[in-house]
Structures are given as structure tokens and as C-alpha cells.
Design a protein around this motif. Sequence first.
Motif, PDB file in Angstrom:
ATOM      1  N   ALA A  39       0.842  -1.193   0.000  1.00 39.07           N
ATOM      2  CA  ALA A  39       0.000   0.000   0.000  1.00 39.07           C
ATOM      3  C   ALA A  39       0.878   1.244   0.000  1.00 39.07           C
ATOM      4  CB  ALA A  39      -0.903  -0.009   1.225  1.00 39.07           C
ATOM      5  N   ALA A  40       0.459   2.236  -0.749  1.00 37.25           N
ATOM      6  CA  ALA A  40       1.193   3.495  -0.790  1.00 37.25           C
ATOM      7  C   ALA A  40       0.932   4.265   0.502  1.00 37.25           C
ATOM      8  CB  ALA A  40       0.736   4.306  -1.996  1.00 37.25           C
ATOM      9  N   PRO A  41       1.906   5.036   0.948  1.00 33.97           N
ATOM     10  CA  PRO A  41       1.668   5.868   2.135  1.00 33.97           C
ATOM     11  C   PRO A  41       0.489   6.807   1.902  1.00 33.97           C
ATOM     12  CG  PRO A  41       3.995   5.781   1.620  1.00 33.97           C
ATOM     13  CD  PRO A  41       3.275   5.121   0.478  1.00 33.97           C
ATOM     14  N   ARG A  42      -0.336   6.970   2.931  1.00 36.46           N
ATOM     15  CA  ARG A  42      -1.558   7.760   2.826  1.00 36.46           C
ATOM     16  C   ARG A  42      -1.486   9.016   3.665  1.00 36.46           C
ATOM     17  NH1 ARG A  42      -5.226   6.071  -0.029  1.00 36.46           N
ATOM     18  NH2 ARG A  42      -6.032   4.051  -0.397  1.00 36.46           N
ATOM     19  N   LEU A  43      -2.225  10.004   3.201  1.00 39.28           N
ATOM     20  CA  LEU A  43      -2.352  11.284   3.874  1.00 39.28           C
ATOM     21  C   LEU A  43      -3.845  11.562   4.014  1.00 39.28           C
ATOM     22  CD1 LEU A  43      -1.199  14.095   4.768  1.00 39.28           C
ATOM     23  CD2 LEU A  43      -1.396  14.753   2.370  1.00 39.28           C
ATOM     24  N   VAL A  44      -4.302  11.836   5.232  1.00 39.22           N
ATOM     25  CA  VAL A  44      -5.709  12.162   5.456  1.00 39.22           C
ATOM     26  C   VAL A  44      -5.766  13.427   6.298  1.00 39.22           C
ATOM     27  CG1 VAL A  44      -7.894  11.404   6.459  1.00 39.22           C
ATOM     28  CG2 VAL A  44      -6.376   9.730   5.392  1.00 39.22           C
ATOM     29  N   MET A  45      -6.462  14.434   5.797  1.00 40.15           N
ATOM     30  CA  MET A  45      -6.633  15.696   6.503  1.00 40.15           C
ATOM     31  C   MET A  45      -8.088  16.114   6.371  1.00 40.15           C
ATOM     32  SD  MET A  45      -3.175  17.772   5.414  1.00 40.15           S
ATOM     33  CE  MET A  45      -3.427  17.722   3.660  1.00 40.15           C
ATOM     34  N   LEU A  61       2.029  13.347  -5.010  1.00 43.12           N
ATOM     35  CA  LEU A  61       0.852  12.957  -4.249  1.00 43.12           C
ATOM     36  C   LEU A  61      -0.375  13.019  -5.145  1.00 43.12           C
ATOM     37  CD1 LEU A  61       1.636  14.930  -1.006  1.00 43.12           C
ATOM     38  CD2 LEU A  61       1.216  12.481  -1.089  1.00 43.12           C
ATOM     39  N   HIS A  62      -1.161  11.953  -5.111  1.00 43.51           N
ATOM     40  CA  HIS A  62      -2.439  11.920  -5.820  1.00 43.51           C
ATOM     41  C   HIS A  62      -3.497  12.256  -4.778  1.00 43.51           C
ATOM     42  CE1 HIS A  62      -4.720  10.770  -9.380  1.00 43.51           C
ATOM     43  NE2 HIS A  62      -5.647  10.403  -8.521  1.00 43.51           N
ATOM     44  N   LEU A  63      -4.245  13.358  -4.991  1.00 41.60           N
ATOM     45  CA  LEU A  63      -5.142  13.897  -3.973  1.00 41.60           C
ATOM     46  C   LEU A  63      -6.601  13.850  -4.398  1.00 41.60           C
ATOM     47  CD1 LEU A  63      -3.000  17.092  -3.353  1.00 41.60           C
ATOM     48  CD2 LEU A  63      -3.085  15.084  -1.863  1.00 41.60           C
ATOM     49  N   TYR A  64      -7.461  13.623  -3.407  1.00 41.79           N
ATOM     50  CA  TYR A  64      -8.911  13.680  -3.600  1.00 41.79           C
ATOM     51  C   TYR A  64      -9.456  14.666  -2.576  1.00 41.79           C
ATOM     52  CZ  TYR A  64      -8.147   9.411  -6.208  1.00 41.79           C
ATOM     53  OH  TYR A  64      -7.691   8.496  -7.112  1.00 41.79           O
ATOM     54  N   LEU A  65     -10.195  15.671  -3.041  1.00 43.89           N
ATOM     55  CA  LEU A  65     -10.767  16.696  -2.176  1.00 43.89           C
ATOM     56  C   LEU A  65     -12.285  16.567  -2.196  1.00 43.89           C
ATOM     57  CD1 LEU A  65     -10.273  19.247  -0.424  1.00 43.89           C
ATOM     58  CD2 LEU A  65     -10.474  20.581  -2.541  1.00 43.89           C
ATOM     59  N   ASP A  66     -12.860  16.449  -0.992  1.00 38.40           N
ATOM     60  CA  ASP A  66     -14.316  16.317  -0.867  1.00 38.40           C
ATOM     61  C   ASP A  66     -14.861  17.375   0.080  1.00 38.40           C
ATOM     62  OD1 ASP A  66     -14.323  14.026  -2.458  1.00 38.40           O
ATOM     63  OD2 ASP A  66     -14.181  12.673  -0.745  1.00 38.40           O
ATOM     64  N   ASP A  67     -16.135  17.718  -0.138  1.00 37.01           N
ATOM     65  CA  ASP A  67     -16.851  18.566   0.791  1.00 37.01           C
ATOM     66  C   ASP A  67     -17.150  17.698   2.023  1.00 37.01           C
ATOM     67  OD1 ASP A  67     -18.548  21.091   1.297  1.00 37.01           O
ATOM     68  OD2 ASP A  67     -19.932  19.419   1.660  1.00 37.01           O
ATOM     69  N   ASP A 129      -0.251  14.430   8.740  1.00 33.26           N
ATOM     70  CA  ASP A 129       1.065  13.795   8.702  1.00 33.26           C
ATOM     71  C   ASP A 129       1.095  12.737   7.615  1.00 33.26           C
ATOM     72  OD1 ASP A 129       2.259  15.130  10.951  1.00 33.26           O
ATOM     73  OD2 ASP A 129       0.942  13.942  12.245  1.00 33.26           O
ATOM     74  N   LEU A 130       2.248  12.628   6.972  1.00 33.88           N
ATOM     75  CA  LEU A 130       2.482  11.609   5.965  1.00 33.88           C
ATOM     76  C   LEU A 130       3.640  10.757   6.443  1.00 33.88           C
ATOM     77  CD1 LEU A 130       1.917  10.431   3.127  1.00 33.88           C
ATOM     78  CD2 LEU A 130       3.600  12.052   2.245  1.00 33.88           C
ATOM     79  N   ASP A 131       3.417   9.445   6.581  1.00 28.32           N
ATOM     80  CA  ASP A 131       4.441   8.508   7.027  1.00 28.32           C
ATOM     81  C   ASP A 131       4.965   7.761   5.809  1.00 28.32           C
ATOM     82  OD1 ASP A 131       6.089   6.799   8.406  1.00 28.32           O
ATOM     83  OD2 ASP A 131       4.472   5.628   9.308  1.00 28.32           O
ATOM     84  N   VAL A 132       6.179   8.091   5.402  1.00 29.59           N
ATOM     85  CA  VAL A 132       6.804   7.447   4.246  1.00 29.59           C
ATOM     86  C   VAL A 132       7.703   6.344   4.788  1.00 29.59           C
ATOM     87  CG1 VAL A 132       8.315   7.769   2.257  1.00 29.59           C
ATOM     88  CG2 VAL A 132       6.760   9.598   2.958  1.00 29.59           C
ATOM     89  N   HIS A 133       7.470   5.134   4.355  1.00 24.69           N
ATOM     90  CA  HIS A 133       8.230   3.986   4.839  1.00 24.69           C
ATOM     91  C   HIS A 133       8.529   3.037   3.693  1.00 24.69           C
ATOM     92  CE1 HIS A 133       3.907   3.653   5.458  1.00 24.69           C
ATOM     93  NE2 HIS A 133       4.030   2.439   5.012  1.00 24.69           N
ATOM     94  N   ALA A 134       9.520   2.169   3.924  1.00 26.37           N
ATOM     95  CA  ALA A 134       9.935   1.230   2.889  1.00 26.37           C
ATOM     96  C   ALA A 134       8.877   0.154   2.701  1.00 26.37           C
ATOM     97  CB  ALA A 134      11.260   0.576   3.274  1.00 26.37           C
TER      98      ALA A 134
END
Length: 183
Positions: A39-45, A61-67, A129-134
Motif C-alpha cells: 500500500a502506498a503511504p496515505r495522507l488524510v486531513m 501525491l495523488h489527492l482527492y478533495l471532498d466537501d 502527517d504523511l508517514d513514508v516507509h519502505a
Amino acid sequence: MRKLLAGCVCSLLFACAAIAGDGHDHGEEKAAAAPDSPAAPRLVMESTQFELVGTLEGDGLHLYLDDHASNAPVTDASVELEIAGQRIKAAAEADGSYHAALAQPLPEGEYAVMATILAGETSDLLTGDLDVHAAEAMHAEPATAASASGWGFLPWVLGLVVIALALAVFTLRRDRHQRRVQA
């Protein structure tokens, strides 16, 4: 002798149940939990206005913006990210998502991310926060092939089955011999 045989069979069943024990899942959960690729590292805000979800893919980063209230995609916004000293303006994609191209790849580590969203008359500042790991750390392999496949208990069960069968054959032959002697 029949009581001995019944005791051996009961012991075998008890041993098999004890060896399988709790958490014996026949591999069903492992198959569902472990995808073919890491799985790719995820970012949720999120805020009261927006929810921004992103995945780190290759060069950005591939981003999805929702209301946040309606969960409807917001496709006409200006999205700007600040991550690891890089300030990146995300470009709108044809499918309604956004792409933020990184000037340089992010090494392993945790990164604070700040997103500035401007959509019509609404603006918001989101943090996360974005956690980038191997990839190796995301799906650590078990120590042995037997434990990875869930069959580590198989030699024990087979050994107990052989012992139980030997006792059964011995008991049946002995009973048959005693009946011939008595007749």
C-alpha cells in the motif's frame, strides 16, 4: 482396551484443537489483509469544510478533495501543499482529483503536511502527517515458510494421527486374538 482406544482418540482431538488454537484463520484473513502490492503511504486531513485524502505515488501525491458535509468531490479548488520544505501547487486532473508533483522524492520518515484550500468563497487550512516507509517494512515477512502459510502445526498433527492409528491397530488385533483364544 476399548476405553484405552477411546482415550487415545479423545487425546488426539484435544491435541489438534490445542495446536490450532485461537487465531487459526485458515489463511482467509491473511489473503484479505495482504494485497498483492504494498500500500502506498496515505495522507488524510479534514476540517469542518473539507476532507483531503492523498496517496504518495511515484513523483508526487495523488489527492482527492471532498466537501466534508456532503462527501461530494470538490473539483474546482486551488490546492497548495507545504511538505518537507517544498511548496507545491496541485494540478487538477480530468477525473476530478489533483496531482501534486514533488521536486524531489521524499526519503523515509514522517512529514508534517499543510494544505491551503481555496474553493469559490470558501478557504481552509488543513494539517496532517504523511508517514513514508519502505515497502519491506509495510509487509514484513514471517520468519519461516511454515508460519507464513499457517501450517506450522502440521507435523505435530500427523505424528499424533500415526500414534493414534498404531494404537487402534494394536488394540483391534489384541481384541481379535483374545476372542480366538476364548473360542
